[in-house]
Design an enzyme around this catalytic site. Sequence first.
Site, PDB file in Angstrom:
ATOM      1  N   ASP A  40      52.373 129.593  14.506  1.00 14.30           N
ATOM      2  CA  ASP A  40      53.109 128.943  15.485  1.00 14.30           C
ATOM      3  C   ASP A  40      53.307 129.863  16.874  1.00 14.30           C
ATOM      4  O   ASP A  40      52.569 130.866  16.948  1.00 14.30           O
ATOM      5  CB  ASP A  40      54.576 128.854  14.931  1.00 14.30           C
ATOM      6  CG  ASP A  40      55.541 127.995  15.734  1.00 14.30           C
ATOM      7  OD1 ASP A  40      55.128 127.224  16.466  1.00 14.30           O
ATOM      8  OD2 ASP A  40      56.835 128.038  15.623  1.00 14.30           O
ATOM      9  N   CYS A  62      52.234 123.708  13.622  1.00 11.33           N
ATOM     10  CA  CYS A  62      53.170 122.621  13.815  1.00 11.33           C
ATOM     11  C   CYS A  62      53.107 121.831  15.291  1.00 11.33           C
ATOM     12  O   CYS A  62      53.409 120.917  15.381  1.00 11.33           O
ATOM     13  CB  CYS A  62      54.660 122.991  13.691  1.00 11.33           C
ATOM     14  SG  CYS A  62      55.079 124.175  15.093  1.00 11.33           S
ATOM     15  N   GLN A  73      59.866 119.738   9.834  1.00  8.13           N
ATOM     16  CA  GLN A  73      58.145 120.183  10.001  1.00  8.13           C
ATOM     17  C   GLN A  73      57.845 120.565   8.574  1.00  8.13           C
ATOM     18  O   GLN A  73      56.477 120.142   8.170  1.00  8.13           O
ATOM     19  CB  GLN A  73      58.070 121.362  10.797  1.00  8.13           C
ATOM     20  CG  GLN A  73      56.789 121.422  11.151  1.00  8.13           C
ATOM     21  CD  GLN A  73      55.864 120.525  11.741  1.00  8.13           C
ATOM     22  OE1 GLN A  73      56.196 120.189  13.068  1.00  8.13           O
ATOM     23  NE2 GLN A  73      54.653 120.192  11.356  1.00  8.13           N
ATOM     24  N   ARG A  92      68.253 118.092  18.224  1.00  8.19           N
ATOM     25  CA  ARG A  92      67.299 119.283  18.376  1.00  8.19           C
ATOM     26  C   ARG A  92      68.062 120.075  19.047  1.00  8.19           C
ATOM     27  O   ARG A  92      68.510 119.503  20.239  1.00  8.19           O
ATOM     28  CB  ARG A  92      65.964 118.891  18.660  1.00  8.19           C
ATOM     29  CG  ARG A  92      65.258 120.054  19.422  1.00  8.19           C
ATOM     30  CD  ARG A  92      63.836 119.559  19.778  1.00  8.19           C
ATOM     31  NE  ARG A  92      63.138 119.650  18.575  1.00  8.19           N
ATOM     32  CZ  ARG A  92      61.709 119.565  18.437  1.00  8.19           C
ATOM     33  NH1 ARG A  92      61.198 119.776  19.477  1.00  8.19           N
ATOM     34  NH2 ARG A  92      60.984 119.531  17.217  1.00  8.19           N
ATOM     35  N   HIS A 125      63.362 124.709  11.035  1.00  5.02           N
ATOM     36  CA  HIS A 125      62.613 123.329  11.444  1.00  5.02           C
ATOM     37  C   HIS A 125      62.394 122.696  10.175  1.00  5.02           C
ATOM     38  O   HIS A 125      60.987 122.505   9.774  1.00  5.02           O
ATOM     39  CB  HIS A 125      61.627 123.835  12.178  1.00  5.02           C
ATOM     40  CG  HIS A 125      60.957 122.640  13.051  1.00  5.02           C
ATOM     41  ND1 HIS A 125      61.497 121.434  12.774  1.00  5.02           N
ATOM     42  CD2 HIS A 125      59.759 122.466  13.739  1.00  5.02           C
ATOM     43  CE1 HIS A 125      60.823 120.383  13.736  1.00  5.02           C
ATOM     44  NE2 HIS A 125      59.724 121.067  13.971  1.00  5.02           N
ATOM     45  N   ARG A 129      54.630 113.701   9.962  1.00  8.83           N
ATOM     46  CA  ARG A 129      55.921 114.153  10.571  1.00  8.83           C
ATOM     47  C   ARG A 129      56.685 112.659  10.598  1.00  8.83           C
ATOM     48  O   ARG A 129      57.665 112.284  10.034  1.00  8.83           O
ATOM     49  CB  ARG A 129      55.922 114.379  11.913  1.00  8.83           C
ATOM     50  CG  ARG A 129      55.582 115.662  12.187  1.00  8.83           C
ATOM     51  CD  ARG A 129      56.648 116.650  11.779  1.00  8.83           C
ATOM     52  NE  ARG A 129      57.835 116.628  12.131  1.00  8.83           N
ATOM     53  CZ  ARG A 129      58.466 117.097  13.160  1.00  8.83           C
ATOM     54  NH1 ARG A 129      57.595 117.801  13.927  1.00  8.83           N
ATOM     55  NH2 ARG A 129      59.654 116.953  13.491  1.00  8.83           N
TER      56      ARG A 129
HETATM   57  N1  NVA Z   1      58.927 127.563  16.914  1.00  6.61           N
HETATM   58  C1  NVA Z   1      58.750 126.501  18.141  1.00  6.61           C
HETATM   59  C2  NVA Z   1      58.542 125.437  17.240  1.00  6.61           C
HETATM   60  C3  NVA Z   1      58.074 124.030  18.254  1.00  6.61           C
HETATM   61  C4  NVA Z   1      58.036 122.972  17.454  1.00  6.61           C
HETATM   62  C5  NVA Z   1      60.084 126.439  18.957  1.00  6.61           C
HETATM   63  O1  NVA Z   1      61.073 126.577  18.464  1.00  6.61           O
HETATM   64  O2  NVA Z   1      59.877 126.420  20.149  1.00  6.61           O
HETATM   65  N1   CP Z   2      56.237 120.231  15.748  1.00  6.89           N
HETATM   66  C1   CP Z   2      57.183 119.591  16.577  1.00  6.89           C
HETATM   67  O1   CP Z   2      58.308 119.754  16.078  1.00  6.89           O
HETATM   68  O2   CP Z   2      56.635 119.220  17.813  1.00  6.89           O
HETATM   69  P1   CP Z   2      57.550 118.716  18.951  1.00  6.89           P
HETATM   70  O3   CP Z   2      58.374 119.801  19.561  1.00  6.89           O
HETATM   71  O4   CP Z   2      56.522 117.854  19.987  1.00  6.89           O
HETATM   72  O5   CP Z   2      58.689 117.539  18.814  1.00  6.89           O
END
Ligand code: NVA
Ligand code: CP
Length: 306
Positions: free
Chosen positions: A219, A259, A134, A104, A131, A287
């Site tokens: 989101d 998500c 997800q 990540r 992502h 997930r």
């Molecule tokens: N769009 C959000 C998703 C978090 C799971 C981010 O990138 O922070």
């Molecule tokens: N939805 C998601 O990816 O959650 P986290 O940021 O908690 O991993």
Amino acid sequence: MALRHFLTLRDLSSTELKNLLDRASELKRQQHNNELFQPFKGKVLGMIFEKSSTRTRISFEAGIAQFGGSAIFLSPRDTQLGRGEPIEDSARVISSMLDIVMIRTFGHDVVQRFASYSSVPVINGLTDDHHPCQLLADLQTYQEHRGSIQGKTVAWIGDGNNMCNSYIEAAHMMGFKLKVGAPKGYEPKPEFMAEFAHCVEVFNNAEDAAVNADLIVTDVWASMGQEEEQKLREAAFAAFQVNEKLMELAHPDCLFMHCLPAHRGEEISEHMLDHKSSVVWDEAENRLHAQKALMEFLLNENLKRS
Ligand code: NVA
Ligand code: CP
């Protein structure tokens, strides 16, 4: 045979994706029935997190443990990655000791560069652009509640962000129509959209996107890394909240997904997560099952190569 990675949804074929969703539901049934299934004893997953996480970390770590393997959590704070060791060198070293790696991070190029120097499968656990993990959970959840998503209409309300991009790819691969409702200036990038005109339509209001939708998804307004834009974004997105009134425009069987983490009073109304159409808790649990199906697929593909 080429080494398989999962950096975007399109690293799978549509058939592989559909099989993986069915497998995820099968693994879920096994897990719920307390059936032990440990095909990956001794296998080790590396998890590199340059951004925070609850769901992604827990689902990957629990998933590989349930398979009989184990996971190592790697934070840039306490590895040489945080002190500037090049991605390419890190990828060669890390992949020489592990069986599969999840990352990540911020720039999507980081996972691409890591994957091109890795000797084991690499999974994108979220970048600024995509992502895909997800989406596996979201598609599994839709299918479990409503059957095939093919031919359905999905409304993405809010930012044209990483999640939105992965929804665009999903629309193309699974044969559904995606209506994006985003404020001007926050639509998905035109260069990314160019390929998907056949399945994606963009509106600059939430209502037109939500009309007759079979699934409404949203989101956060400010993603990780955009914290300083929070105030600016709150103003830009004020008319893009998913709430009970917006849901009334959708199909009566419409589902609602997010998500998570969610911000009540911003992108969703106070009680939206508990709305009758909300499946967010199943979505979060999936997930685990979806990523177990993904790890099983990638580990088995890699075993076939040796
Ligand atoms: N769009 C959000 C998703 C978090 C799971 C981010 O990138 O922070
Ligand atoms: N939805 C998601 O990816 O959650 P986290 O940021 O908690 O991993």
